[in-house]
Scaffold this motif. Structure first.
Motif, PDB file in Angstrom:
ATOM      1  N   GLY A  82       4.738   0.129  16.774  1.00 23.70           N
ATOM      2  CA  GLY A  82       3.949  -1.044  17.122  1.00 23.70           C
ATOM      3  C   GLY A  82       3.388  -1.039  18.524  1.00 23.70           C
ATOM      4  O   GLY A  82       3.105  -2.100  19.082  1.00 23.70           O
ATOM      5  N   VAL A  83       3.210   0.143  19.106  1.00 21.27           N
ATOM      6  CA  VAL A  83       2.654   0.216  20.463  1.00 21.27           C
ATOM      7  C   VAL A  83       1.219   0.730  20.389  1.00 21.27           C
ATOM      8  O   VAL A  83       0.831   1.418  19.442  1.00 21.27           O
ATOM      9  CB  VAL A  83       3.495   1.125  21.380  1.00 21.27           C
ATOM     10  N   GLU A  84       0.448   0.410  21.393  1.00 17.40           N
ATOM     11  CA  GLU A  84      -0.960   0.802  21.448  1.00 17.40           C
ATOM     12  C   GLU A  84      -1.094   2.157  22.138  1.00 17.40           C
ATOM     13  O   GLU A  84      -0.802   2.284  23.333  1.00 17.40           O
ATOM     14  CB  GLU A  84      -1.770  -0.246  22.212  1.00 17.40           C
ATOM     15  N   PRO A  85      -1.526   3.201  21.423  1.00 14.80           N
ATOM     16  CA  PRO A  85      -1.697   4.511  22.052  1.00 14.80           C
ATOM     17  C   PRO A  85      -2.774   4.463  23.135  1.00 14.80           C
ATOM     18  O   PRO A  85      -3.754   3.725  23.016  1.00 14.80           O
ATOM     19  CB  PRO A  85      -2.120   5.417  20.887  1.00 14.80           C
ATOM     20  N   ASP A  86      -2.566   5.214  24.192  1.00 20.16           N
ATOM     21  CA  ASP A  86      -3.574   5.319  25.247  1.00 20.16           C
ATOM     22  C   ASP A  86      -3.933   6.793  25.436  1.00 20.16           C
ATOM     23  O   ASP A  86      -3.464   7.662  24.695  1.00 20.16           O
ATOM     24  CB  ASP A  86      -3.079   4.694  26.553  1.00 20.16           C
ATOM     25  N   LYS A  87      -4.768   7.072  26.427  1.00 18.11           N
ATOM     26  CA  LYS A  87      -5.228   8.446  26.631  1.00 18.11           C
ATOM     27  C   LYS A  87      -4.074   9.392  26.929  1.00 18.11           C
ATOM     28  O   LYS A  87      -4.041  10.521  26.418  1.00 18.11           O
ATOM     29  CB  LYS A  87      -6.258   8.506  27.761  1.00 18.11           C
ATOM     30  N   ASP A  88      -3.110   8.964  27.754  1.00 15.78           N
ATOM     31  CA  ASP A  88      -1.985   9.830  28.096  1.00 15.78           C
ATOM     32  C   ASP A  88      -1.184  10.213  26.856  1.00 15.78           C
ATOM     33  O   ASP A  88      -0.858  11.383  26.639  1.00 15.78           O
ATOM     34  CB  ASP A  88      -1.063   9.133  29.107  1.00 15.78           C
ATOM     35  N   LEU A  89      -0.867   9.228  26.037  1.00 19.51           N
ATOM     36  CA  LEU A  89      -0.107   9.476  24.820  1.00 19.51           C
ATOM     37  C   LEU A  89      -0.902  10.384  23.876  1.00 19.51           C
ATOM     38  O   LEU A  89      -0.361  11.344  23.305  1.00 19.51           O
ATOM     39  CB  LEU A  89       0.243   8.148  24.153  1.00 19.51           C
ATOM     40  N   ALA A  90      -2.179  10.101  23.748  1.00 14.99           N
ATOM     41  CA  ALA A  90      -3.037  10.892  22.857  1.00 14.99           C
ATOM     42  C   ALA A  90      -3.170  12.329  23.341  1.00 14.99           C
ATOM     43  O   ALA A  90      -3.186  13.270  22.540  1.00 14.99           O
ATOM     44  CB  ALA A  90      -4.413  10.244  22.748  1.00 14.99           C
ATOM     45  N   THR A  91      -3.250  12.519  24.650  1.00 17.01           N
ATOM     46  CA  THR A  91      -3.344  13.859  25.224  1.00 17.01           C
ATOM     47  C   THR A  91      -2.108  14.680  24.892  1.00 17.01           C
ATOM     48  O   THR A  91      -2.205  15.862  24.519  1.00 17.01           O
ATOM     49  CB  THR A  91      -3.528  13.778  26.750  1.00 17.01           C
ATOM     50  N   CYS A  92      -0.948  14.063  25.000  1.00 13.90           N
ATOM     51  CA  CYS A  92       0.309  14.762  24.695  1.00 13.90           C
ATOM     52  C   CYS A  92       0.368  15.167  23.223  1.00 13.90           C
ATOM     53  O   CYS A  92       0.717  16.309  22.888  1.00 13.90           O
ATOM     54  CB  CYS A  92       1.502  13.873  25.043  1.00 13.90           C
ATOM     55  N   LEU A  93       0.019  14.244  22.337  1.00 14.29           N
ATOM     56  CA  LEU A  93       0.096  14.534  20.907  1.00 14.29           C
ATOM     57  C   LEU A  93      -0.965  15.552  20.477  1.00 14.29           C
ATOM     58  O   LEU A  93      -0.689  16.442  19.669  1.00 14.29           O
ATOM     59  CB  LEU A  93      -0.037  13.246  20.093  1.00 14.29           C
ATOM     60  N   TYR A  94      -2.169  15.422  20.996  1.00  8.69           N
ATOM     61  CA  TYR A  94      -3.230  16.375  20.638  1.00  8.69           C
ATOM     62  C   TYR A  94      -2.837  17.787  21.083  1.00  8.69           C
ATOM     63  O   TYR A  94      -3.053  18.764  20.350  1.00  8.69           O
ATOM     64  CB  TYR A  94      -4.555  15.967  21.274  1.00  8.69           C
ATOM     65  N   CYS A  96       2.421  11.078  15.496  1.00 13.87           N
ATOM     66  CA  CYS A  96       1.231  10.233  15.364  1.00 13.87           C
ATOM     67  C   CYS A  96       1.523   9.033  14.463  1.00 13.87           C
ATOM     68  O   CYS A  96       1.129   7.903  14.765  1.00 13.87           O
ATOM     69  CB  CYS A  96       0.072  11.043  14.793  1.00 13.87           C
ATOM     70  N   SER A  97       2.222   9.271  13.366  1.00 11.87           N
ATOM     71  CA  SER A  97       2.581   8.188  12.448  1.00 11.87           C
ATOM     72  C   SER A  97       3.707   7.340  13.010  1.00 11.87           C
ATOM     73  O   SER A  97       3.703   6.107  12.885  1.00 11.87           O
ATOM     74  CB  SER A  97       2.997   8.764  11.090  1.00 11.87           C
TER      75      SER A  97
END
Length: 316
Positions: free
Chosen positions: A145-157, A138-139
């Protein structure tokens, strides 16, 4: 000798290179898969070329994760060249299997949170206070410097959610909750993820019923064991949560799941209330956390069981 890096140094290192192979540990769980997929998405947003490799099958339970179909096995491709081999959520080189032979990289980077880490990589970021490698990512994503999106957030969550037991385990910290909250802002949907992970196939429940019949106790009830033998094993059935049924029993300190994945290969998962199972797993070439660890023993189930139970008995 591994160079211990700050997370900022890891971010700079990644941005300085262009071609990557990313890999999680064998028998990949939600954190291993989620972290690896999230870093792929982030690096591709930064214009990098990324390949995902894992020396194992990806569990069907995680089929909802974006881009999970992009994983390849080392046996399926010729020797692959990369600037960096980035190993996520793995504490030793043994934990990535044949990937180390299949990839010719200038250097190995390891991002991990396991206390059993053997510091095998050229560049290491290790934070044993993090509930999950995904919490670290997450950090790191912000530093790229990239903008997280739903796909990225879903993987990390998913990585955080699974490694801290749906926020029930003692490794859940205020930092863990803040990271999860931020992922909700980026589009992660907790209900979708928990529903996906909480839905069991008929085959899963039928196998669980058979596995629970193998429940046995050792060391005056301090150790509980369940087994999946060669005849019962099915790589397409998710058994990750089975050990919970052996763990939460009054009087049990250490719960163990023995899984015969091949006639002479047994995978071992351990959970504990007090005993350091990471040290036990490490003695068999595995790793993990003090209260949750695993290893692969190249022996038939019955022989692996004797050796592991002997080690647990000495550790109690």
């Amino acid at each position: 000798m591994s160079k211990n890096c700050t997370l900022e140094e890891i971010a700079v290192l990644l941005l300085e290179h262009d071609k990557f192979v990313l890999c999680p540990h064998v028998s990949p769980d939600g954190d291993a898969l989620g972290s690896t997929l999230a870093l792929k998405i982030a690096l591709e947003k930064a214009g990098k070329k990324v390949m995902l490799m894992v020396d194992d099958d990806t569990p069907k339970a995680f089929g909802f994760l974006p881009q999970i179909e992009t994983f390849v096995k080392p046996d399926e491709c010729a020797e692959t060249e990369a600037d960096l081999l980035v190993v996520l959520d793995a504490s030793s080189l043994d934990r990535i299997g044949k990937v180390v032979q299949a990839v010719k990289a200038k250097a190995i980077v390891n991002i991990d949170h396991h206390i059993s880490n053997t510091q095998f990589a050229d560049y290491l970021y290790l934070n044993t206070e993090a509930a999950a490698t995904a919490e670290i990512l997450c950090s790191l994503v912000e530093m790229l410097g990239v903008e997280p999106d739903k796909d990225l957030a879903t993987c990390l969550y998913t990585g955080i959610y699974t490694d801290c037991g749906s926020f029930r385990f003692g490794n859940t910290t205020p930092a863990t909750m803040r990271a999860a909250a931020k992922l909700l802002e980026y589009g992660a949907r907790p209900n979708e993820i928990s529903d996906a992970l909480g839905t069991h196939t008929r085959a899963n429940i039928e196998m669980l019923a058979k596995v629970l019949q193998t429940l046995s106790f050792y060391n005056n009830g301090a150790v509980s064991v369940i087994e999946i033998n060669n005849d019962l094993y099915d790589k397409d059935v998710n058994t990750d949560n089975f050990i919970s049924f052996a763990r939460y029993i009054e009087g049990v300190d250490v719960a163990v799941l023995f899984k015969a994945v091949e006639p002479n290969v047994t995978r071992v998962s351990m959970r504990s209330q007090n005993t350091d199972v990471a040290a036990i797993a490490l003695s068999f070439g595995g790793g993990g956390h003090i209260r949750a660890a695993g290893c692969t023993v190249e022996l038939p189930l019955a022989e692996a069981k004797l050796k592991v139970l002997d080690a647990i008995g000495k550790a109690l």
